[in-house]
Design a protein around this motif. Structure first.
Motif, PDB file in Angstrom:
ATOM      1  N   ALA A 195       0.818  -1.223   0.000  1.00  0.00           N
ATOM      2  CA  ALA A 195       0.000   0.000   0.000  1.00  0.00           C
ATOM      3  C   ALA A 195       0.849   1.269   0.000  1.00  0.00           C
ATOM      4  O   ALA A 195       0.607   2.186   0.774  1.00  0.00           O
ATOM      5  N   LEU A 196       1.838   1.327  -0.880  1.00  0.00           N
ATOM      6  CA  LEU A 196       2.628   2.565  -1.020  1.00  0.00           C
ATOM      7  C   LEU A 196       1.811   3.570  -1.830  1.00  0.00           C
ATOM      8  O   LEU A 196       1.009   3.186  -2.675  1.00  0.00           O
ATOM      9  N   PHE A 197       2.047   4.857  -1.567  1.00  0.00           N
ATOM     10  CA  PHE A 197       1.288   5.885  -2.287  1.00  0.00           C
ATOM     11  C   PHE A 197       1.888   6.074  -3.681  1.00  0.00           C
ATOM     12  O   PHE A 197       3.038   6.497  -3.814  1.00  0.00           O
ATOM     13  N   PRO A 198       1.126   5.774  -4.738  1.00  0.00           N
ATOM     14  CA  PRO A 198       1.692   5.749  -6.087  1.00  0.00           C
ATOM     15  C   PRO A 198       2.103   7.127  -6.588  1.00  0.00           C
ATOM     16  O   PRO A 198       2.938   7.232  -7.480  1.00  0.00           O
ATOM     17  N   HIS A 199       1.516   8.197  -6.032  1.00  0.00           N
ATOM     18  CA  HIS A 199       1.795   9.537  -6.541  1.00  0.00           C
ATOM     19  C   HIS A 199       2.990  10.178  -5.843  1.00  0.00           C
ATOM     20  O   HIS A 199       3.375  11.288  -6.188  1.00  0.00           O
TER      21      HIS A 199
ATOM     22  N   HIS B  57       9.488   6.287  -8.051  1.00  0.00           N
ATOM     23  CA  HIS B  57       8.089   6.084  -7.679  1.00  0.00           C
ATOM     24  C   HIS B  57       7.815   4.597  -7.473  1.00  0.00           C
ATOM     25  O   HIS B  57       8.457   3.753  -8.108  1.00  0.00           O
TER      26      HIS B  57
ATOM     27  N   VAL C  11       5.759   2.389  -8.506  1.00  0.00           N
ATOM     28  CA  VAL C  11       5.515   1.453  -9.617  1.00  0.00           C
ATOM     29  C   VAL C  11       6.802   0.897 -10.208  1.00  0.00           C
ATOM     30  O   VAL C  11       6.793  -0.146 -10.843  1.00  0.00           O
TER      31      VAL C  11
END
Lengths: 344, 247
Positions: free
Chosen positions: A82-86, A127, A129
């Motif tokens: 659950a890492l923040f993609p932005h 990032h 991803v």
């Protein structure tokens, strides 16, 4: 210290029934159970992400059952991270710092320590991803640990990694636990991971906690057929006690090294059954039997041996199989050491 | 396979854009009525979009995140303006806010006029445009994993901080896209507007009027500028909301 009392959660199609749990400070506590047993549910309830129907959760004596998750002072690392993609890696790690009264200097020190320990220095501007599973896992761990949580909850931290990375992460978790002294609560379905990492744990099955205690106790003295199976005692039988330390297992007389009172199950690890074609082992129960089936597991074989009406499962090395020319139908002798037999 | 479809879109529009002579186009721009109508169209469409954003964003969030009794009915109601014939929408607004209705009289007493006013036009445009905004933004919210919001809470962020630091940055492109769709729908509305307010005149009404009164050529000049403004607006918004390249 976390204390869970009589915790009950009803969801459509599943419920957690009256769970009781105690995690001491500095424990590496494992919630162990097969998939769908409710262990992740229990973890989310402790974190405050699920409404609770009944019962209480206490952290260091303070009732936090109704406290919102952001005020509990706990951390969690999800199975999918659950890492923040932005946000880039650095912003992900620092996300929660502003909500905690951490002095600037201390947060910078912690940040540097975590980045070094987790080997994230070269990834700070990337990032999520673009990261591999192991890298994501380390970012998620740093993001939670920088806040110095009272307890860190880990949801199946090893299951999404390939075997090589699993070993790395196991070592990392162990050294983090030792260095930081943070209390860890880990959910796992693999008892071998738990054996390596945890010092205490609870076995959970179908929404019920079956047994809790030190990992050694769970490993050596499982209290139910399910727990016995789960910790690797593949041979579990119903027994009738005879006298003192002798039991009858479906007509087979077996000697134990301890007297049985009120126990009606016998359990035995497959690797404790000795292949003894010459009948030379002493201090053991010795039987003649027939090999029914051999299953090749790579480094070892699962061997199914029929002794009268009872079928035992043993795990023997490839070498033993070849040396004794074992194959289905072969008559052989086995020895079961008395001290390897466990009753409950 | 799709060529006929592409031709169907390109040919009539291309013809419309290429047919008027340059001098006619420029003289149309010098007409006060034309400029006012174009400005009014743009203003009312943007105003309607702003209203849809203020009231539609929370609705989209609730529809994406919560399950409650009657949710399907509300989803159906949100979609309804897309299906209803446009004059029917105008008539519905007219019957609710008309000078003879209770609501209309009440508003009239406090000095708010709906029929034949900019307010009325904006209400109609919100009605026809909001479904596009709400549905687009709802899809955006649905694409944000709840786990990310939960993770943010566990790191100490409250619900409001979580919304502004996690949910919004992921969903804002959908908000822009929803706003573009809503504006697009609003700027093109004719059927409902003409019933609620023939005057003050928006560009589509003016185009219709010029077509019926003076013929094709006069209406085309106004249409050209309406299309040009819309195109410029949307290209700008798309550029602005271009996905950032991730290294």
């Amino acid at each position: 210290m976390i204390e869970v009392n009589d915790l009950t959660i009803h969801l459509p199609g599943f419920s957690l029934k009256s769970a009781n749990l105690k995690v001491e400070d500095h424990d590496f506590f494992a919630l162990i159970g097969p998939t769908g047993s409710g262990k992740s549910l229990l973890l989310e309830a402790i974190m405050g992400l699920l409404p609770v129907d009944r019962g209480t959760i206490r952290l260091n004596g303070r009732d936090i059952t109704a406290t919102p998750p952001e005020e509990r002072g706990l951390g969690i690392v999800y199975q999918d991270y659950a890492l923040f993609p932005h946000l880039d890696v650095k912003a992900n790690i620092l996300f929660g710092v502003r909500y905690h009264a951490i002095p600037e200097k201390e947060s910078q020190e912690r940040f540097r320590f975590l980045v070094d320990t987790m080997n994230l220095g070269h990834l700070l501007t990337r990032h999520p991803v673009t990261l591999s599973g192991g890298e994501k896992q380390r970012v998620a761990l740093s993001r939670a640990l920088i806040l110095n949580p009272g307890v860190l909850l880990l949801d199946e931290p090893l299951s999404a990694l390939d075997p090589m990375l699993q070993d790395d992460l196991k070592n990392l978790l162990k050294s983090l636990h030792q260095e930081l002294g943070t209390t860890f609560v880990m959910v796992s379905h693999d008892f071998s991971d738990v054996l390596f990492l945890a010092n205490r744990g609870a076995i959970i099955h179908k929404g019920e906690i079956k047994q809790a205690g030190t990992i050694q106790e769970l490993f050596e003295q499982p209290g139910s057929p399910f727990a016995a199976q789960f910790v690797g005692m593949k041979n579990v039988f119903s027994i009738t006690p005879c006298n003192g330390s002798a039991v009858t297992l479906n007509g087979l007389d077996i000697q134990l090294d301890h007297p049985v009172t009120g126990h009606d199950h016998l359990a035995l690890r497959p690797e404790e059954i000795v292949c003894d074609p010459n009948g030379s082992a002493s201090g053991a129960n010795r039987f003649a039997g027939t090999i029914k089936k051999l299953v090749n597991r790579g480094f070892y074989y699962d061997v199914f041996i029929r002794v009268q009406e009872v079928e035992f499962m043993a795990q023997w090395t490839r070498r033993e199989i070849v040396k004794n020319r074992l194959e289905p139908g072969t008559e052989t002798r086995i020895a079961i050491p008395r001290n390897s037999l466990h009753t409950f | 396979m799709s060529l006929p479809l592409i031709f169907l879109i390109i040919f009539p529009l291309g013809k419309m854009l290429l047919m008027p002579e340059f001098s006619d186009l420029m003289s149309a721009l010098k007409e006060r009525v034309v400029l006012e109508a174009l400005g009014r169209s743009l203003f009312t469409a943007l105003a309607a979009t702003a209203v849809a954003m203020v009231f539609g964003t929370p609705l989209a969030y609730i529809m994406a995140r919560k399950n409650f009794f009657g949710k399907k009915v509300i989803e159906g109601l949100i979609d309804l303006p897309i299906m209803i014939p446009h004059p029917v929408i105008g008539i519905a607004i007219l019957s609710l806010f008309g000078r003879n209705s209770i609501l209309g009289r009440m508003l009239d007493r406090v000095g708010v006029e709906i029929m034949g006013s900019l307010t009325g036009i904006v209400i109609v445009l919100v009605f026809v445009g909001a479904p596009f905004y709400v549905n687009t933004v709802k899809a955006g919210f649905e694409s944000v994993p709840i786990r990310l919001e939960k993770a943010s809470r566990t790191l100490g962020a409250g619900m409001t901080s979580t919304f502004f630091r996690v949910t919004f940055p992921i969903v804002w492109r959908n908000i822009v896209l929803g706003a573009v769709m809503c504006t697009a729908r609003a700027i093109s509305e004719f059927g409902a507007v003409i019933i609620v307010a023939y005057h003050p005149m928006t560009a589509p009404v003016l185009i219709y009027e010029r077509f019926t009164a003076y013929g094709l050529k006069y209406s085309q000049c106004v249409a050209f500028w309406l299309i040009a403004i819309s195109l410029l607006l949307f290209v700008m918004m798309r550029l602005f909301s271009r996905p950032r390249r991730i290294q």
